[in-house]
Design a protein around this motif. Structure first.
Motif, PDB file in Angstrom:
ATOM      1  N   GLY A  23     -72.331  -2.762 -15.176  1.00 36.63           N
ATOM      2  CA  GLY A  23     -73.440  -2.103 -15.867  1.00 36.63           C
ATOM      3  C   GLY A  23     -73.143  -0.668 -16.257  1.00 36.63           C
ATOM      4  O   GLY A  23     -73.826  -0.101 -17.092  1.00 36.63           O
ATOM      5  N   TRP A  24     -72.130  -0.059 -15.673  1.00 36.63           N
ATOM      6  CA  TRP A  24     -71.731   1.295 -16.031  1.00 36.63           C
ATOM      7  C   TRP A  24     -70.588   1.190 -17.016  1.00 36.63           C
ATOM      8  O   TRP A  24     -69.908   0.175 -17.086  1.00 36.63           O
ATOM      9  N   THR A  25     -70.354   2.253 -17.757  1.00 36.75           N
ATOM     10  CA  THR A  25     -69.270   2.207 -18.723  1.00 36.75           C
ATOM     11  C   THR A  25     -68.573   3.553 -18.832  1.00 36.75           C
ATOM     12  O   THR A  25     -69.140   4.583 -18.497  1.00 36.75           O
ATOM     13  N   ALA A  26     -67.345   3.503 -19.295  1.00 38.90           N
ATOM     14  CA  ALA A  26     -66.575   4.704 -19.603  1.00 38.90           C
ATOM     15  C   ALA A  26     -66.263   4.649 -21.089  1.00 38.90           C
ATOM     16  O   ALA A  26     -65.981   3.582 -21.622  1.00 38.90           O
ATOM     17  N   LEU A  27     -66.335   5.781 -21.754  1.00 40.32           N
ATOM     18  CA  LEU A  27     -66.139   5.826 -23.200  1.00 40.32           C
ATOM     19  C   LEU A  27     -64.882   6.610 -23.562  1.00 40.32           C
ATOM     20  O   LEU A  27     -64.592   7.641 -22.940  1.00 40.32           O
ATOM     21  N   THR A  28     -64.188   6.130 -24.571  1.00 47.12           N
ATOM     22  CA  THR A  28     -63.099   6.915 -25.145  1.00 47.12           C
ATOM     23  C   THR A  28     -63.729   8.084 -25.898  1.00 47.12           C
ATOM     24  O   THR A  28     -64.923   8.043 -26.223  1.00 47.12           O
ATOM     25  N   PRO A  29     -62.971   9.112 -26.210  1.00 47.23           N
ATOM     26  CA  PRO A  29     -63.556  10.220 -26.979  1.00 47.23           C
ATOM     27  C   PRO A  29     -64.159   9.758 -28.308  1.00 47.23           C
ATOM     28  O   PRO A  29     -65.210  10.251 -28.716  1.00 47.23           O
ATOM     29  N   GLU A  30     -63.511   8.801 -28.962  1.00 47.67           N
ATOM     30  CA  GLU A  30     -64.036   8.276 -30.231  1.00 47.67           C
ATOM     31  C   GLU A  30     -65.362   7.554 -29.996  1.00 47.67           C
ATOM     32  O   GLU A  30     -66.325   7.729 -30.752  1.00 47.67           O
ATOM     33  N   ASP A  31     -65.418   6.706 -28.957  1.00 47.30           N
ATOM     34  CA  ASP A  31     -66.652   5.988 -28.641  1.00 47.30           C
ATOM     35  C   ASP A  31     -67.754   6.944 -28.205  1.00 47.30           C
ATOM     36  O   ASP A  31     -68.932   6.714 -28.482  1.00 47.30           O
ATOM     37  N   ALA A  32     -67.366   8.028 -27.533  1.00 45.55           N
ATOM     38  CA  ALA A  32     -68.363   9.015 -27.103  1.00 45.55           C
ATOM     39  C   ALA A  32     -69.026   9.665 -28.319  1.00 45.55           C
ATOM     40  O   ALA A  32     -70.236   9.915 -28.314  1.00 45.55           O
ATOM     41  N   ALA A  33     -68.243   9.914 -29.379  1.00 46.41           N
ATOM     42  CA  ALA A  33     -68.813  10.495 -30.597  1.00 46.41           C
ATOM     43  C   ALA A  33     -69.811   9.527 -31.224  1.00 46.41           C
ATOM     44  O   ALA A  33     -70.886   9.939 -31.677  1.00 46.41           O
ATOM     45  N   VAL A  34     -69.481   8.236 -31.255  1.00 47.69           N
ATOM     46  CA  VAL A  34     -70.392   7.231 -31.806  1.00 47.69           C
ATOM     47  C   VAL A  34     -71.665   7.173 -30.960  1.00 47.69           C
ATOM     48  O   VAL A  34     -72.776   7.105 -31.488  1.00 47.69           O
ATOM     49  N   PHE A  35     -71.513   7.221 -29.643  1.00 48.10           N
ATOM     50  CA  PHE A  35     -72.656   7.219 -28.731  1.00 48.10           C
ATOM     51  C   PHE A  35     -73.552   8.426 -28.987  1.00 48.10           C
ATOM     52  O   PHE A  35     -74.777   8.294 -29.076  1.00 48.10           O
ATOM     53  N   GLU A  36     -72.956   9.604 -29.109  1.00 39.85           N
ATOM     54  CA  GLU A  36     -73.733  10.822 -29.380  1.00 39.85           C
ATOM     55  C   GLU A  36     -74.467  10.715 -30.704  1.00 39.85           C
ATOM     56  O   GLU A  36     -75.621  11.121 -30.820  1.00 39.85           O
ATOM     57  N   LEU A  37     -73.799  10.161 -31.724  1.00 36.17           N
ATOM     58  CA  LEU A  37     -74.447   9.967 -33.014  1.00 36.17           C
ATOM     59  C   LEU A  37     -75.643   9.029 -32.870  1.00 36.17           C
ATOM     60  O   LEU A  37     -76.714   9.286 -33.431  1.00 36.17           O
ATOM     61  N   GLY A  38     -75.475   7.973 -32.107  1.00 31.63           N
ATOM     62  CA  GLY A  38     -76.575   7.039 -31.854  1.00 31.63           C
ATOM     63  C   GLY A  38     -77.755   7.726 -31.190  1.00 31.63           C
ATOM     64  O   GLY A  38     -78.915   7.461 -31.545  1.00 31.63           O
TER      65      GLY A  38
END
Length: 148
Positions: free
Chosen positions: A108-123
């Motif tokens: 249920g927890w996740t770790a994000l790559t820097p690229e995925d973190a940017a997409v998450f922040e945009l979301g």
């Protein structure tokens, strides 16, 4: 006159109120998952164990040999050799893959790559904009509805 003890007292909480109370015993054992993830990530990286050991030594300042890498990936070594947790950031950077950190995380927890973190922040920004848009519409309806 009797002096009162003003020392701190630790209160015990019932186990049922702890956030991990509903988890079954052993459910967060990650040893096999980490071992399998490291083997998979190393195999798909195209990097040699020698290179990974050399770069891990350079980045952590510790002496890491190819034997360490081989022990961490050997099928027969599960349960005997653990990858130190403080090596995970360096291994993730070297291998350019978040699966090793993901294997450590509870379900249920996740770790994000820097690229995925940017997409998450945009979301998050988009969700906040939609909330504000709804709020603005509600306010306009109140303004226009009450003035009629």
């Amino acid at each position: 006159m009797r002096k009162m003890d003003t020392g701190l007292v630790q209160l015990s909480l019932p186990l049922s109120s702890l956030p991990t109370a509903g988890l079954p015993a052993g459910s967060l054992r990650r040893q096999e998952a980490v071992h399998e993830a490291f083997r998979a990530v190393l195999a798909t990286s195209g990097l040699t164990p020698e290179y990974v050991a050399s770069e891990l030594s350079r980045l952590t300042g510790n002496s890491i040999s190819v034997h360490h890498i081989n022990n961490w990936t050997a099928e027969s070594k599960i349960g005997e050799r653990h990858i130190p947790l403080d090596y995970l950031p360096a291994l993730t950077a070297i291998l350019r893959d978040s699966r090793l950190i993901q294997a450590v995380m509870p379900t249920g927890w996740t770790a994000l790559t820097p690229e995925d973190a940017a997409v998450f922040e945009l979301g998050k920004v988009v969700v906040e904009e939609r909330r504000r848009g709804r709020k603005k519409r509600e306010l306009w309806e109140r303004i226009n509805g009450s003035g009629a």
